[in-house]
Design an enzyme around this catalytic site. Structure first.
Site, PDB file in Angstrom:
ATOM      1  N   THR A  33      31.435  37.801  41.318  1.00  0.00           N
ATOM      2  CA  THR A  33      30.687  38.982  40.892  1.00  0.00           C
ATOM      3  C   THR A  33      29.356  39.070  41.627  1.00  0.00           C
ATOM      4  O   THR A  33      28.952  40.150  42.080  1.00  0.00           O
ATOM      5  CB  THR A  33      30.454  38.938  39.375  1.00  0.00           C
ATOM      6  OG1 THR A  33      31.723  38.871  38.713  1.00  0.00           O
ATOM      7  CG2 THR A  33      29.696  40.151  38.905  1.00  0.00           C
ATOM      8  N   GLY A  53      40.767  34.900  41.391  1.00  0.00           N
ATOM      9  CA  GLY A  53      41.529  34.056  42.285  1.00  0.00           C
ATOM     10  C   GLY A  53      42.689  33.396  41.560  1.00  0.00           C
ATOM     11  O   GLY A  53      42.953  33.641  40.380  1.00  0.00           O
ATOM     12  N   SER A  94      31.473  35.551  33.569  1.00  0.00           N
ATOM     13  CA  SER A  94      32.781  35.642  34.209  1.00  0.00           C
ATOM     14  C   SER A  94      33.336  37.063  34.090  1.00  0.00           C
ATOM     15  O   SER A  94      33.341  37.658  33.011  1.00  0.00           O
ATOM     16  CB  SER A  94      33.754  34.658  33.547  1.00  0.00           C
ATOM     17  OG  SER A  94      35.039  34.792  34.087  1.00  0.00           O
ATOM     18  N   SER A  95      33.786  37.604  35.215  1.00  0.00           N
ATOM     19  CA  SER A  95      34.434  38.922  35.205  1.00  0.00           C
ATOM     20  C   SER A  95      35.841  38.769  34.641  1.00  0.00           C
ATOM     21  O   SER A  95      36.649  38.020  35.177  1.00  0.00           O
ATOM     22  CB  SER A  95      34.505  39.502  36.620  1.00  0.00           C
ATOM     23  OG  SER A  95      33.224  39.697  37.143  1.00  0.00           O
ATOM     24  N   GLU A 134      44.742  31.025  39.432  1.00  0.00           N
ATOM     25  CA  GLU A 134      44.328  30.297  38.242  1.00  0.00           C
ATOM     26  C   GLU A 134      45.467  29.419  37.730  1.00  0.00           C
ATOM     27  O   GLU A 134      46.634  29.834  37.721  1.00  0.00           O
ATOM     28  CB  GLU A 134      43.909  31.253  37.126  1.00  0.00           C
ATOM     29  CG  GLU A 134      42.583  31.958  37.393  1.00  0.00           C
ATOM     30  CD  GLU A 134      42.092  32.756  36.204  1.00  0.00           C
ATOM     31  OE1 GLU A 134      40.966  33.261  36.270  1.00  0.00           O
ATOM     32  OE2 GLU A 134      42.835  32.870  35.202  1.00  0.00           O
ATOM     33  N   SER A 165      37.253  31.674  38.227  1.00  0.00           N
ATOM     34  CA  SER A 165      36.143  31.980  37.341  1.00  0.00           C
ATOM     35  C   SER A 165      35.015  30.966  37.526  1.00  0.00           C
ATOM     36  O   SER A 165      35.236  29.763  37.531  1.00  0.00           O
ATOM     37  CB  SER A 165      36.621  31.958  35.884  1.00  0.00           C
ATOM     38  OG  SER A 165      35.547  32.202  35.007  1.00  0.00           O
ATOM     39  N   GLY A 166      33.808  31.500  37.705  1.00  0.00           N
ATOM     40  CA  GLY A 166      32.650  30.639  37.896  1.00  0.00           C
ATOM     41  C   GLY A 166      32.337  30.344  39.344  1.00  0.00           C
ATOM     42  O   GLY A 166      31.376  29.626  39.637  1.00  0.00           O
TER      43      GLY A 166
END
Length: 1395
Positions: free
Chosen positions: A161, A422, A208-209, A424, A156-157
């Site tokens: 996206t 990805g 974030s998606s 995590e 995330s980040g």
């Protein structure tokens, strides 16, 4: 390890730190003596079996592809990424088949349409790494081979996206649909909607998606987008009801709250986001720099673009508002307004909803029990209902988007874009992280197999012996998770038990795997967690909530209430058999990403164990799709957790590199032959290491083999393939060292020679100065004043004496020379005079003698001829006189004949001699001939007279017969004339019918033309049509431009116009001009890609327009005419409106003409201006890694600078042959030079490997060729040279020194045609080719950027290659008079006559 070698040693802060060995390492030493970059001396303990990794030479640092590094390991990868990201400001780097994308946390000007067009059609190795390069590679491979997939992953980040969005935008731009449906716009419009309902702010990312998405973009046989389909995975439903600190719910809720006061939303009874539990829980309801109201408007627009009407949108917004009101519902005894609003929006029974939110129905075999729930249980039931509603709404929106993107027919190919989370790992990891990491295990397995397969194919293609490479296989971890009696199966089994708990499930895991599976561990200090050894790292999972999240619990009674809703959208969510999503036409069987599973106990739960099963099913379908396509990998990296632009946290980046498989790819490559060079690349780079004997070979491949066998003794360190040389790790670094040593030795030799020359030159100057000083010093000591005076007096005397003697001798010699010259010249002159006099007299004598002889010979011949003629004529005359003796009539004839002869003779007698000769001959003839033959001839004449009388009778009879035949002939001729008259009348009728057909043809050009026009006018129109056919269809430029005045067809057309003006026939004039304009348009349309034809008609349209101006009769144009030309001006019509139409047509032809030139030369520009190296000894070829440059192949058809110049010369000669006006020609050349400069500069911006000092020299050399071409063609006044100024300044910037403040100031003063963004881009991209060159330091770049802050230029990086300068058509009167123009027979216009 030798002294001065550089190594990497571990570091707690930077992960790895560079150090230089200060003492040779020997086998068995326990310490390595090194010096850090800050100067610190260190004795680093080492293990002889695991020495520190070596550092690559500086020349290899910052490469586009990590596989181009000689030493492939983690510190080399990390350092290369850091150098590119921090110093060069480059966010993309290749790692074999992977594109590593580092989030810059800053908007960069590298995603415009100009960038897209620059990457379109290019090979991946030809340009700098970019997300567009991956998209272009996928697009090309789809067109050549089969379906493709682009897998975008990262935490995330990291920018997943955005990367996925850019790939879809690239496809939409390069594959524009030919229909009016704008399918590509709809595909792009799906992104804002899915981001609104599926993205949220987290502590790591503002957008974030919170779900995985696979978008399948479909193409037709022409490879244009025709539709798309979207599948989603594992939406984070828990975010609807819970957000951590500084996080937000999904964007759509805040957009809706920001629009609450708008008229169309007031009935939803919403307020600010701070008023609702579900939006204020994280304590952060706004995002800096984000306008939720504006985003709501954008969301509504994209809904409309997809064809989703306002009533559908309002149903979605009502459902979202109901969820917000549901979140504010309080479990109290009093009536709740939010509950009423929730039921009102969804049209539910509020009493039933209030009852069953607080009570639970338990059904046994004997009775049904209603049991009240505790407040926490009721709140959990409320939140579960909210999550369920939002989950159904999300799926429904995705389904409607898919329906909007559906297409009729069958797809030809597709490209799938996977935007998925990805690997995590957090401080607390739960069910969501477990599913995410499970998905990444599957993707990593697919990735490993694909990399292994590509590596094997490369070896087989190059005929390299294949050795089994050991690579990490994560199948054991996958088996641990999904195999029989694995973690997931035990979880589902526990969910089926009514009394199942997280603790029981965890105990089963301990019993089955602890000490039995090395990949599963039990934490030492916890009994509520378990550890799984994933491919990336160990992750500890808290078991709390696993069962509840997997069950996805929603009570049946609440489902029944929602089924009974009068709000159709809400009721459809909870039907037993919801309508399935429409199947998407594909070559692969596509199943629903969310299959509906029937519950074994519907009275208790809606679903049990559905979430894991659903996720496994959709994941299985995804893997099936990916395995059936060719994958392309994009790994997004988050450089720091503070979201600071271009800040590089080595720890975080290294962690992500391990997790995303980049280091695994590097490890697989490093085990075999990681460095791979084509033979041409190797020869170009290392020819300096070759001997003259080796270079004498013709086969470059054999040269490379011979050199390598001499330089590298161990044959196991390299392998020769069919097209490439494979090197083991470190061998390229060794070759680079040899090359640097050779260059350094050459530099030393040059320096030695230069320094020796300078010292010798200095020594000679010093020596000369010393001698001069000595001379003056010694003279000063030896010479006195008296001696000086005497010496000076002696010199004066000597001077005058010597001067006198020399002058006297000179005078004597001069007199002697003049005397000799005089006698000699006199002798020669007299000799020449005598010779000329003798020759002159001889010529005069010859002239008179030859004239006398010629006259004498002529007179003799003439007398002889006359005598013969007279004798013959007199004899004939005498005979006729004697024959007609007694016949008066005959005698009279003879007399007349004689008189005539005499008159003829008198006429011939010019000087009197002829008559005297005649008289003498006549007397002689009378005496001789008449006397001797009179008697015999008299008898003969009498007989002949009788015969003649008989003949006269016969002739009289013949004449009578002929007269009779003549009368009969006259009768026949009269009949023929009558038949001709009849046929003529019939032909006239037929010709009128034909003219009527001609009228029907002309009618389309002149609808006002009457059919009753006279036959003469119809015939004229027929000639007009014929003229148009000849000029527009049959006329070929090559056949008419030779020996022809410029614009001859235009002059012919104008003369026809003038004829119509002469007749004062408005209809004819209008029809002719309309036919002319339509004919030119048709000729241009049919030959839109024919440069010669476009040049021909551009020239003639321009001349035709000038003729209309020149002969318009207007004063401003007449002043340029001759008096004779002014007599030909139009008398009756004003054609100014038609001049405007023709001017617009000429502009259209010019733009098409320029476009054809640009299309013909554009593909030559980059190879010729940038890639081709014509200067000897400046080759800057470096290793390119996995992505090979197409130009690295030895292609004999490669375009060079000569190709560009030849193409320009062809354009110029064709324009000149067609008589194009010089001003128009200059404008066209200026446009072409602008294109050359813009395309070259744009490519330079996107190719870091071209930004070197040597390449700057080559570019400036090529610019000089272009300037020389302009000078040769006398086009300096076209301002074409000025259009190359940005490129010239960029080349200068590559060559200039870039170290001091003065250098920065000089750059700012000189580079006035480049923007700040462009200057900074070139400085950041500057790449040394040799160790002797220095990189541009970031501090110097910041210094230049600070000096340029005052400039007012845009942020645009690329030049607009589509920009066209405004074209002007100057008035140039024709010098040719219309009366003097002749129509060549080659035009085949014989039906035209001059009036």
């Amino acid at each position: 390890m030798a002294i001065y070698n550089r190594v990497w040693i571990p570091d707690s802060e930077e992960v790895w730190q560079s150090a230089e060995i200060t003492k040779d390492y020997k086998a068995g030493d326990r310490f390595l003596h090194v010096q850090l970059e800050d100067g610190t001396e260190l004795n680093y303990p080492v293990d002889p079996s695991a020495l520190p990794p070596l550092r690559n030479p500086d020349i290899l640092v910052g490469e586009n592809d990590l596989t181009a590094l000689s030493y492939l390991h983690e510190p080399a990868v990390l350092h290369n990424l850091k150098v590119r990201f921090v110093e060069s400001r480059l966010i993309y780097t290749y790692s074999g088949i992977i594109l590593v994308a580092i989030n810059p946390y800053k908007q960069l000007p590298i995603y415009g349409d100009a960038i897209i067009h620059a990457y379109s059609g290019q090979n991946m190795g030809d340009m700098d790494p970019h997300i567009f390069a991956v998209a272009e590679e996928a697009y090309k491979q789809m067109a050549r081979f089969s379906n493709q997939s682009i897998i975008v992953s990262g935490e995330s980040g990291a920018g997943k996206t955005v990367s996925a969005r850019y790939t879809m935008r690239y496809f939409a731009t390069v594959s524009k649909s030919s229909s009016n449906a704008h399918v590509e716009d709809k595909v792009l419009a799906s992104n804002p909607i899915t981001e609104a309902v599926g993205n949220a702010k987290t502590t790591r990312n503002d957008n974030s998606s919170r779900f995985g998405k696979y978008t399948e973009i479909s193409f037709d046989p022409s490879y244009r987008i025709i539709g798309a389909n979207m599948r989603t995975y594992l939406l984070e439903k828990s975010r609807v009801v819970f957000q951590s600190e500084n996080e937000r719910n999904y964007h759509i809720f805040y957009q809706l709250c920001a629009s609450a006061m708008q008229p169309e939303f007031r009935h939803l009874k919403l307020g600010s986001a701070e008023e609702f539990n579900y939006t204020r829980m994280g304590g952060s309801t706004t995002i800096e720099g984000v306008d939720d109201r504006a985003n709501m408007i954008e969301t509504q627009k994209t809904f409309a673009l997809l064809g989703l009407r306002e009533d559908f949108q309002m149903d979605v917004f009502k459902t979202l508002a109901a969820i917000l009101h549901l979140g504010n519902l309080e479990i109290t005894a009093l009536e709740d307004s939010h509950l009423n609003m929730f039921c009102e929006l969804l049209e539910l029974n509020s009493d039933k909803m209030a009852q069953w939110l607080c009570h639970r129905k338990i059904i046994t075999t004997s009775e049904t029990v209603i049991k009240p729930m505790t407040k926490p249980q009721a709140l959990n039931a409320r939140d579960a209902l909210a999550k369920k509603i939002y989950s159904h709404l999300f799926d429904f929106i995705v389904e409607r988007i898919n329906q909007a993107l559906q297409f009729s027919g069958k797809q030809h190919t597709f490209i799938g874009v996977l935007d998925i989370y990805g690997f995590e790992t957090f401080d607390v990891n739960s069910f969501e992280q477990f599913c995410i990491n499970y998905a990444n295990e599957k993707l990593q397995q697919q990735f490993n197999l694909h990399v292994f397969k590509l590596e094997q194919e490369e070896y087989m293609k190059e005929d390299i012996p294949w050795t089994l490479i050991d690579f990490y296989d994560n199948q054991p971890v996958i088996d641990l998770i999904e195999a029989k009696m694995g973690i997931l199966e035990l979880l589902d089994e526990e969910c089926l038990l009514p009394q199942g708990t997280d603790e029981n499930w965890l105990q089963k895991l301990y019993n089955n795997f602890v000490n039995k599976n090395a990949l599963f561990e039990k934490p030492r200090m916890s009994n509520t967690s378990f550890i799984v050894q994933h491919f990336a790292d160990k992750v500890e999972y808290k078991c709390e909530g696993f069962l509840e999240k997997n069950r996805d619990t929603v009570y049946e009674v609440l489902m029944e209430i929602l089924k009974e809703s009068k709000f159709r959208l809400c009721a459809s969510f909870f039907q037993d058999n919801p309508a399935p999503i429409s199947p998407f036409s594909s070559t692969i069987s596509i199943k629903s990403a969310r299959p509906v599973l029937k519950s074994p106990n519907k009275q208790l739960r809606m679903t049990v164990g559905s979430k894991v099963l659903c996720f496994r099913s959709s994941l299985s379908l995804l893997m099936e799709t990916l395995n059936a396509t060719t994958p392309h990998y994009v790994r997004c990296i988050k450089p720091n957790d503070e979201k600071q632009p271009f800040e590089f946290d080595s720890k975080r980046v290294a962690q992500q590199l391990r997790a995303c498989g980049v280091l695994e790819t590097i490890r697989i490559s490093a085990q075999s032959y990681p460095s791979r060079w084509t033979y041409i690349e190797f020869f170009s780079r290392y020819s300096i290491l070759m001997t003259q004997q080796e270079l004498s070979f013709n086969d470059k491949k054999q040269i490379c083999k011979t050199v390598l066998q001499r330089l590298i003794q161990d044959p196991n360190q390299y392998q020769f393939g069919r097209t490439k040389i494979f090197f083991r790790a470190g061998q390229v670094a060794y070759l680079e060292k040899l090359r640097s040593d050779k260059l350094r030795h050459a530099c030393i030799v040059i320096q030695k020679g230069v320094r020796g020359w300078r010292q010798r030159r200095r020594f000679l100057r010093v020596k000369q100065a010393a001698v001069t000083i000595q001379q003056y010093f010694r003279g000063q000591q030896a010479i006195t004043a008296q001696a000086l005076k005497q010496t000076w007096a002696a010199i004066i005397i000597q001077k005058y004496c010597r001067g006198y003697l020399v002058r006297k001798l000179c005078q004597l010699i001069q007199v002697a020379a003049v005397t000799i010259q005089a006698y000699t010249r006199g002798f020669l002159a007299r000799k020449k005079y005598r010779k000329m006099l003798e020759e002159h007299k001889a010529v005069i004598l010859q002239k008179y003698a030859r004239a006398w002889l010629a006259r004498r010979r002529f007179q003799n011949i003439r007398r002889f001829v006359l005598n013969i003629q007279l004798s013959y004529r007199v004899q004939r005359l005498q005979k006729k006189i004697e024959e007609q003796v007694g016949v008066i009539s005959h005698f009279t004839i003879c007399t007349n004949f004689t008189v005539n002869i005499v008159s003829d003779l008198e006429h011939l007698n010019e000087d009197g001699e002829l008559w005297f000769a005649y008289e003498g001959l006549k007397k002689a003839t009378r005496l001789v001939i008449l006397e001797s033959h009179f008697q015999s001839q008299k008898e003969n004449y009498e007989k002949e007279i009788e015969g003649l009388n008989l003949k006269v009778e016969h002739l009289s009879q013949d004449i009578n017969h002929l007269q009779k035949l003549f009368r009969e002939e006259n009768d026949i001729n009269d009949g023929i004339r009558l038949e001709v008259s009849r046929l003529t009348s019939e032909n006239l009728v037929r010709s009128r019918c034909s003219e009527a057909r001609i009228v029907s043809v002309i009618w389309q050009y002149n609808p006002k033309l009457s059919v009753a026009q006279s036959p003469q006018k119809l015939t004229l129109y027929f000639y007009i049509m014929n003229l148009m056919t000849v000029l527009y269809a049959d006329l070929k430029p090559r056949g008419v431009v030779v020996n022809m005045i410029p614009g001859l067809p235009a002059h012919i057309l104008f003369m026809c116009v003038r004829y119509a003006d002469y007749l004062n026939d408005a209809d004819m004039l209008k029809s002719f001009i309309n036919v002319t304009i339509d004919g030119i348009k048709q000729a241009v349309k049919e030959n839109s890609e024919d440069f010669e034809m476009l040049s021909f008609w551009l020239s003639n349209t321009y001349y035709f327009l000038n003729c209309l101006k020149q002969y318009s009769g207007e004063e401003e144009f007449m002043k340029y005419n001759t008096p004779r030309q002014n007599k030909n001006c139009l008398k009756h019509f004003d054609l100014s409106e038609y001049r405007q139409v023709l001017s617009d047509l000429a502009i259209r032809i010019y733009h098409q003409f320029v476009l054809v030139m640009e299309n013909n030369i554009q593909h030559m520009i980059v190879p010729g201006m940038l890639e081709y190296e014509s200067l000897q000894g400046i080759s800057g070829l470096k290793p390119t890694g996995f992505r090979k440059r197409s130009s690295s192949i030895d292609d004999t058809d490669t375009y060079t600078m000569t190709s560009i110049l030849q193409q320009l010369s062809y354009f110029y000669s064709t324009m000149c042959q067609n008589g194009l006006d010089s001003e128009l020609l200059k404008q066209a050349v200026k446009q072409l030079f602008f294109l050359i400069g813009a395309v070259t500069l744009n490519s330079l911006f996107l190719r870091k490997d071209m930004c070197s000092c040597r390449k700057g020299m080559q570019i400036r050399c090529n610019i000089s060729y272009l300037e020389e071409w302009l000078k040769d063609k006398n086009l300096q006044g076209s301002n074409a040279k000025e259009t190359l100024e940005p490129l010239s300044q960029a080349a200068w910037l590559l060559q200039v020194k870039k170290i001091t403040d003065d250098d920065a100031k000089e750059i700012c003063e000189h580079c006035t045609s480049l923007s700040t963004v462009q200057i900074v881009k070139i400085l950041n991209s500057y790449t040394p080719i040799d160790d002797f060159e220095k990189r541009v330091t970031p501090s110097f770049v910041r210094k230049v950027q600070a000096m340029l802050n005052n400039r007012e230029d845009g942020p645009q990086l690329m030049l607009d290659t589509k920009y066209h300068f405004q074209v002007t058509f100057p008035f140039t009167p024709s010098p040719h008079d219309l009366e003097m123009i002749q129509v060549p027979s080659s035009f085949k216009l014989g039906f035209l006559t001059r009036v």
